[in-house]
Design an enzyme around this catalytic site. Sequence first.
Site, PDB file in Angstrom:
ATOM      1  N   GLU A   1      41.317  41.309  39.425  1.00 37.55           N
ATOM      2  CA  GLU A   1      41.840  40.206  40.574  1.00 37.55           C
ATOM      3  C   GLU A   1      41.038  40.676  41.845  1.00 37.55           C
ATOM      4  OE1 GLU A   1      46.012  41.126  40.505  1.00 37.55           O
ATOM      5  OE2 GLU A   1      46.188  40.532  39.300  1.00 37.55           O
TER       6      GLU A   1
ATOM      7  N   GLU B   1      47.376  40.146  32.396  1.00 33.44           N
ATOM      8  CA  GLU B   1      48.583  40.819  32.637  1.00 33.44           C
ATOM      9  C   GLU B   1      49.716  39.016  32.289  1.00 33.44           C
ATOM     10  OE1 GLU B   1      48.474  41.957  36.703  1.00 33.44           O
ATOM     11  OE2 GLU B   1      46.833  43.211  35.933  1.00 33.44           O
TER      12      GLU B   1
HETATM   13  O1  IFM Z   1      50.346  46.091  39.779  1.00 33.52           O
HETATM   14  C1  IFM Z   1      49.790  44.888  39.914  1.00 33.52           C
HETATM   15  C2  IFM Z   1      48.391  45.089  39.224  1.00 33.52           C
HETATM   16  O2  IFM Z   1      48.264  46.046  39.401  1.00 33.52           O
HETATM   17  C3  IFM Z   1      48.095  44.146  39.826  1.00 33.52           C
HETATM   18  N1  IFM Z   1      48.678  43.144  39.495  1.00 33.52           N
HETATM   19  C4  IFM Z   1      50.079  42.386  39.218  1.00 33.52           C
HETATM   20  C5  IFM Z   1      50.605  44.160  38.746  1.00 33.52           C
HETATM   21  C6  IFM Z   1      51.568  43.786  40.127  1.00 33.52           C
HETATM   22  O3  IFM Z   1      51.756  43.066  41.784  1.00 33.52           O
END
Ligand code: IFM
Length: 484
Positions: free
Chosen positions: A203, A394
């Site tokens: 990200e 994710e």
């Molecule tokens: O915890 C984070 C992660 O590190 C990156 N993506 C979003 C998650 C939730 O906020």
Amino acid sequence: MTRRELLKNSALLLGGTALSPQTAFSALPHSLNINAPFTAADFGKDFLWGVATAAYQIEGAWNIDGKGPSVWDTFTHKKGKIHNNENGDVTCDFYNRYYDDIALIKEMNLDVFRFSLSWSRILPEGTGKVNQKGVEFYHKVIDRCLELGLQPWITLYHWDLPQALEDKGGWANRDVVQWFMDYADLVTKLYGDKVKNWMVLNEPMAYTSLGYLAGIHAPGRRSLSAFMKSIHHTCLVQAEGARIIRANVADAHIGSTFSCSPIDPKNESRKHKKAAAKIDALINRLFIEPALGMGYPTDAAPFLKRIHKHVQPGDMERLKCDYDFIGIQNYSRIVARHALIPPFVWANQVKPENRGISKEDLTLMRWEVYPEGIYRVLKQFAAYEGVDKIIVTENGCAFTDVVEGDGVRDPKRVQFFKDYLSNVLKAKQEGVNVQGYYVWTLMDNFEWAEGYTPRFGLVHIDWDTQQRRIKDSGRWFQQLLAGR
Ligand code: IFM
């Protein structure tokens, strides 16, 4: 906008004694019926199921065995930066408990453990001298995965830049491209014979904007110029990193991850639609399009032309790279409205509370539960020529959990997975080449500026004792994936 409000909005950028796995994993409670509108088989036999984590959020041992400080160590040790002044000094203590924690992934019948390397555990100064104990730690993690038949998936960078490199300008210094290439060269040579699945970045929108513009993530800088530079250097890194993996790892499977949200205008008026297009350029298009050879999305967001000041001859060609897959990370959606200030200060978003979304439909991050969103971003990203395979690297949610004896009741999280996965399946059935789904996250951990309050894990952690308890949602996955 107050710091607290900034924190809430920033989220939209994104998606004692340890029990032995056997003890922690008692039988499914009778009340937990799998009751899903799909089976694992519907996703296909080669579909991968996994959990994702990040080094700073789980490892702890922040200054142990030769590890150097990262920007997150420095940032969290400053007062007033993190909710309740919490930090990741110990967090889940994964550094010492990795052996049993990885066994929990196996117990839940998952296939993949996605984790990131702490750059400053391996190179305490970011470059130069290698810390052998850090190198050994990741060998142990990888070996434990392989011993249990789990696939290790490595993310090279999940936001924890070595502090020594930040002291030289961090992501705003063009030298970061070479620092990163040297680091990538080292770790792919170290682990490349055992690990075939690699992601360059996690990200990039989050650490560039929250860290260099909004100042609410490490390193806490607030500079438009640093933000613009960090975007370009990041785009160079995501391409150069992929090329290094390709050169060093035989049969590598390479990708990088992107935070994505569907964007809707507040209503159909021209100005709100234009605002939605701008936010889409910033949130969804900014990092993937350069990698696909399309340049920066200045058509919808002209302010991004400022990046071109930092582009050197040959850079635009260098930005292009050839991923085997892209990682999609989705949590919620954004509703955009017109505002006179630029979109990266978040004034262009209509908060869920102001759109009549009930508390019930918000997670503890105050993100709207919007299952259709994952379908929409899968469709959006699959439409790019040049994107073939997609993995959901994710997806997850933070809700209040109720501990009962050895178990943890989290019905809203179970429902969340049913609804989001139904939408992943819908996209797949309509032809999107999505080949895996990784839950954020294995266990409750340090949620950046929000500290330990929001719990995202399939495994609950008692922060006083470090006791692990698999939640009903983890048991739900165990049952869904049993017997494959
Ligand atoms: O915890 C984070 C992660 O590190 C990156 N993506 C979003 C998650 C939730 O906020």
